[in-house]
Design an enzyme around this catalytic site. Structure first.
Site, mmCIF file in Angstrom:
data_model
loop_
_atom_site.group_PDB
_atom_site.id
_atom_site.type_symbol
_atom_site.label_atom_id
_atom_site.label_comp_id
_atom_site.label_asym_id
_atom_site.label_seq_id
_atom_site.Cartn_x
_atom_site.Cartn_y
_atom_site.Cartn_z
ATOM 1 N N GLY A 135 0.760 -1.201 0.074
ATOM 2 C CA GLY A 135 0.027 -0.046 -0.078
ATOM 3 C C GLY A 135 1.168 1.205 0.133
ATOM 4 O O GLY A 135 1.237 1.813 -0.981
ATOM 5 N N SER A 136 1.345 1.643 1.273
ATOM 6 C CA SER A 136 2.076 2.781 1.293
ATOM 7 C C SER A 136 3.485 2.738 0.461
ATOM 8 O O SER A 136 4.331 3.354 0.069
ATOM 9 C CB SER A 136 2.607 2.989 2.885
ATOM 10 O OG SER A 136 1.092 3.573 3.504
ATOM 11 N N ASP A 244 0.571 13.277 -7.096
ATOM 12 C CA ASP A 244 0.667 14.680 -6.744
ATOM 13 C C ASP A 244 -0.870 15.280 -7.050
ATOM 14 O O ASP A 244 -1.387 16.269 -6.210
ATOM 15 C CB ASP A 244 1.748 15.413 -7.350
ATOM 16 C CG ASP A 244 3.097 14.954 -6.499
ATOM 17 O OD1 ASP A 244 3.044 14.454 -5.608
ATOM 18 O OD2 ASP A 244 4.062 15.100 -7.308
ATOM 19 N N GLY A 347 -24.757 16.025 19.404
ATOM 20 C CA GLY A 347 -25.215 15.083 20.592
ATOM 21 C C GLY A 347 -25.888 13.766 19.940
ATOM 22 O O GLY A 347 -25.389 13.515 18.725
ATOM 23 N N GLY A 348 -26.784 13.440 20.383
ATOM 24 C CA GLY A 348 -27.549 12.295 19.937
ATOM 25 C C GLY A 348 -27.905 12.550 18.479
ATOM 26 O O GLY A 348 -27.722 11.469 17.587
ATOM 27 N N GLU A 371 -4.938 7.710 -1.672
ATOM 28 C CA GLU A 371 -4.073 8.564 -2.432
ATOM 29 C C GLU A 371 -2.857 8.830 -1.271
ATOM 30 O O GLU A 371 -2.266 9.968 -1.469
ATOM 31 C CB GLU A 371 -4.633 9.426 -2.957
ATOM 32 C CG GLU A 371 -5.773 9.042 -3.940
ATOM 33 C CD GLU A 371 -6.325 9.956 -4.906
ATOM 34 O OE1 GLU A 371 -5.351 10.851 -5.259
ATOM 35 O OE2 GLU A 371 -7.262 9.576 -5.584
HETATM 36 N N1 CAA Z 1 6.816 12.987 -8.640
HETATM 37 C C1 CAA Z 1 7.808 12.296 -9.631
HETATM 38 N N2 CAA Z 1 8.846 11.505 -9.332
HETATM 39 C C2 CAA Z 1 8.873 10.986 -7.844
HETATM 40 C C3 CAA Z 1 7.780 11.382 -6.925
HETATM 41 C C4 CAA Z 1 6.842 12.524 -7.334
HETATM 42 N N3 CAA Z 1 6.043 13.031 -6.594
HETATM 43 N N4 CAA Z 1 7.924 10.852 -5.753
HETATM 44 C C5 CAA Z 1 8.894 10.001 -6.017
HETATM 45 N N5 CAA Z 1 9.811 10.311 -7.301
HETATM 46 C C6 CAA Z 1 10.527 9.495 -7.874
HETATM 47 C C7 CAA Z 1 11.847 9.810 -7.180
HETATM 48 O O1 CAA Z 1 12.495 11.001 -7.618
HETATM 49 C C8 CAA Z 1 12.768 8.552 -7.367
HETATM 50 O O2 CAA Z 1 13.381 8.620 -8.626
HETATM 51 P P1 CAA Z 1 14.955 8.615 -8.824
HETATM 52 O O3 CAA Z 1 15.679 7.663 -7.910
HETATM 53 O O4 CAA Z 1 15.455 8.851 -10.345
HETATM 54 O O5 CAA Z 1 15.343 10.108 -8.176
HETATM 55 C C9 CAA Z 1 11.743 7.366 -7.400
HETATM 56 O O6 CAA Z 1 10.601 7.947 -7.670
HETATM 57 C C10 CAA Z 1 11.756 6.603 -6.072
HETATM 58 O O7 CAA Z 1 11.346 7.675 -5.186
HETATM 59 P P2 CAA Z 1 11.295 7.328 -3.516
HETATM 60 O O8 CAA Z 1 12.731 6.572 -3.273
HETATM 61 O O9 CAA Z 1 11.196 8.414 -2.877
HETATM 62 O O10 CAA Z 1 10.314 6.268 -3.374
HETATM 63 P P3 CAA Z 1 9.948 5.348 -2.275
HETATM 64 O O11 CAA Z 1 9.782 3.962 -2.630
HETATM 65 O O12 CAA Z 1 10.826 5.710 -0.804
HETATM 66 O O13 CAA Z 1 8.407 5.721 -1.882
HETATM 67 C C11 CAA Z 1 6.759 7.214 -1.227
HETATM 68 C C12 CAA Z 1 8.059 6.996 -1.817
HETATM 69 C C13 CAA Z 1 6.450 8.676 -1.056
HETATM 70 C C14 CAA Z 1 6.557 6.525 0.056
HETATM 71 C C15 CAA Z 1 5.643 6.625 -2.259
HETATM 72 O O14 CAA Z 1 5.891 5.313 -2.259
HETATM 73 C C16 CAA Z 1 4.123 6.740 -1.770
HETATM 74 O O15 CAA Z 1 3.744 8.079 -2.348
HETATM 75 N N6 CAA Z 1 3.626 5.905 -1.215
HETATM 76 C C17 CAA Z 1 2.138 6.078 -1.149
HETATM 77 C C18 CAA Z 1 1.427 5.473 -2.236
HETATM 78 C C19 CAA Z 1 -0.109 5.900 -2.375
HETATM 79 O O16 CAA Z 1 -0.302 7.229 -2.222
HETATM 80 N N7 CAA Z 1 -0.910 5.209 -2.631
HETATM 81 C C20 CAA Z 1 -2.488 5.325 -2.922
HETATM 82 C C21 CAA Z 1 -2.844 4.502 -3.948
HETATM 83 S S1 CAA Z 1 -4.087 5.136 -4.863
HETATM 84 C C22 CAA Z 1 -5.487 4.901 -3.722
HETATM 85 O O17 CAA Z 1 -5.453 5.230 -2.799
HETATM 86 C C23 CAA Z 1 -6.763 4.049 -4.350
HETATM 87 C C24 CAA Z 1 -7.642 4.900 -5.305
HETATM 88 O O18 CAA Z 1 -8.121 4.294 -6.141
HETATM 89 C C25 CAA Z 1 -7.947 6.275 -4.688
#
Ligand code: CAA
Length: 389
Positions: A135-136, A244, A347-348, A371
């Site tokens: 997930g995360s 984003d 309240g209720g 997200e």
């Molecule tokens: N924009 C562009 N590139 C990005 C970025 C962004 N916002 N964030 C990371 N990257 C790039 C990094 O620059 C890196 O690339 P380089 O090595 O070339 O520099 C690459 O991606 C890997 O980045 P990280 O090392 O930061 O990756 P990480 O594994 O540590 O993960 C994290 C970072 C922020 C934790 C990410 O995994 C994350 O956002 N996790 C949450 C996922 C999420 O939001 N899931 C929800 C899914 S959708 C949903 O909810 C269901 C629905 O239908 C609504």
């Protein structure tokens, strides 16, 4: 009461905001409680939203959208979510999570074929990143896409897909090279009618119950190679870029829910009497109202700021991850706080299904989870501020 927000909205912004408000009041308000109760998907109102251009507000007209800016999209989404967060998330996933990635990274053919019907509201789009064990930590996904001639063969299980049971098209992320971890992820556009794609059971949810969520099961599902978005290995970057954009939409959803809960609480505090005076005259309630209102307006500023940053990035190509994460973090926690206080002030009656306040409370919770959880938003913000990778 003042006329907040004091914010420089154009006539076009006011027009789309008022049109969304009007539509939500006339068409969604009468059915919101019924669809929350039944958990049925609101096909008819979503179709009308499509006909009116709400499913692709920010998408250029060339690709079937309304050609407005990011702030217009946020303003309309906020109004829809003031009335019903389920309609709001269907709209948000359609525009942000599905269309945005294809628009930014797709080919001209992909935009014409796969954005046009979705942005014009003739079909529904969804986004599929999460898996049962990831997930995360999205980069640890297990599902595989293997190249075979002119196609890819997709295998694996995806979970928590908003609009999963009903979507016509999906943007799906899978590993093409697991050894490369995040750099081995690729993105594909998958037709919902593809052989080898099965929709799993619909999730029974606490809130946003009229929005349908399910697993997707891929068993040797063949997808044309021309449906890959960007290059092999670019999928993780695409997924994050799209999130984003999506996070600003969820922040607007959270704001809409908070405003609805606040307005109900404000009115109730002025009408309900206890110990010979309106309960709002007790500081215990009045101070809650003050905190609710202040946090709502602070959320609004963060969200509108993030929308403007997103709009600017269309020219500069720069990222707005920090603005989007701050807006989502603050607005979703505000939404939960405000909905909680609104139930308490009622309240209720706040606990009763006769009023929509308990629905706002149930709907607000998901904004702190999907997200990217609040914890993930804090991770993004702190890494950005501290320069930590
Ligand atoms: N924009 C562009 N590139 C990005 C970025 C962004 N916002 N964030 C990371 N990257 C790039 C990094 O620059 C890196 O690339 P380089 O090595 O070339 O520099 C690459 O991606 C890997 O980045 P990280 O090392 O930061 O990756 P990480 O594994 O540590 O993960 C994290 C970072 C922020 C934790 C990410 O995994 C994350 O956002 N996790 C949450 C996922 C999420 O939001 N899931 C929800 C899914 S959708 C949903 O909810 C269901 C629905 O239908 C609504």
């Amino acid at each position: 009461m003042t006329n907040l927000p004091i914010y420089p909205l154009t006539d076009e912004h006011k027009m789309i905001r008022d049109a969304a408000r009007d539509f939500a009041q006339k068409e969604i308000a009468p059915i919101a409680a019924e669809f929350d109760e039944s958990g049925d998907f609101p096909y008819a109102t979503i179709k009308k939203m499509g006909d009116l251009g709400f499913m692709g507000i920010e998408i250029p007209e060339t690709y079937g959208g309304s050609g407005m800016d990011a702030l217009a999209y946020v303003l309309a989404l906020e109004e829809i979510c003031k009335v019903d967060a389920s309609h709001g998330v269907i709209m948000s996933v359609n525009s942000s999570l599905y269309c945005h990635g294809i628009l930014k990274f797709g080919t001209e053919d992909q935009k014409k074929k796969f954005v046009m019907p979705i942005a014009s509201g003739k079909a529904i789009g969804a986004y599929s990143l999460t898996e049962p064990q990831s997930g995360s930590d999205a980069g640890s996904m297990k599902s595989r896409a293997t190249r075979d001639g002119d196609s890819y063969v997709l295998n694996g299980r995806k979970s928590w897909v908003t609009s999963g049971p009903v979507a016509d098209y999906f943007v799906v992320f899978m590993m093409t090279d697991p050894e490369k971890k995040q750099k081995g992820v690729s993105a594909f556009i998958v037709d919902g009618k593809s052989k080898g794609l099965t929709r799993g059971k619909k999730e029974p949810k606490l809130g946003i119950r009229a929005s349908a969520t399910s697993e997707l099961i891929f068993e040797d599902c063949r997808v044309p190679a021309e449906n890959r978005i960007g290059e092999e290995g670019e999928g993780f970057k695409i997924a994050m870029t799209v999130l984003d954009a999506g996070r600003i939409g969820i922040a607007a959803q959270a704001l809409g829910i908070a405003e609805a809960a606040y307005e109900a609480a404000r009115q109730y505090a002025g009408q309900r009497e206890a110990f010979g005076q309106p309960i709002g005259a007790f500081q215990g309630t009045g101070f809650k109202i003050a905190d609710m209102k202040t946090r709502i307006e602070a959320s609004r500023l963060l969200i509108y700021n993030a929308a403007i940053a997103k709009e600017q990035s269309k020219q500069s190509g720069g990222r707005y991850s920090l603005e989007a994460s701050m807006a989502k973090l603050f607005a979703s926690e505000t939404s939960m706080y405000v909905a909680h206080q609104a139930v308490q002030i009622h309240g209720g009656m706040g606990y009763s299904r006769e009023l929509p306040v308990e629905r706002y409370f149930r709907d607000a919770k998901i904004t702190e989870i999907y997200e990217g959880t609040s914890e993930i938003q804090r991770l993004v913000i702190s890494r950005s501020e501290l320069g930590i990778k």
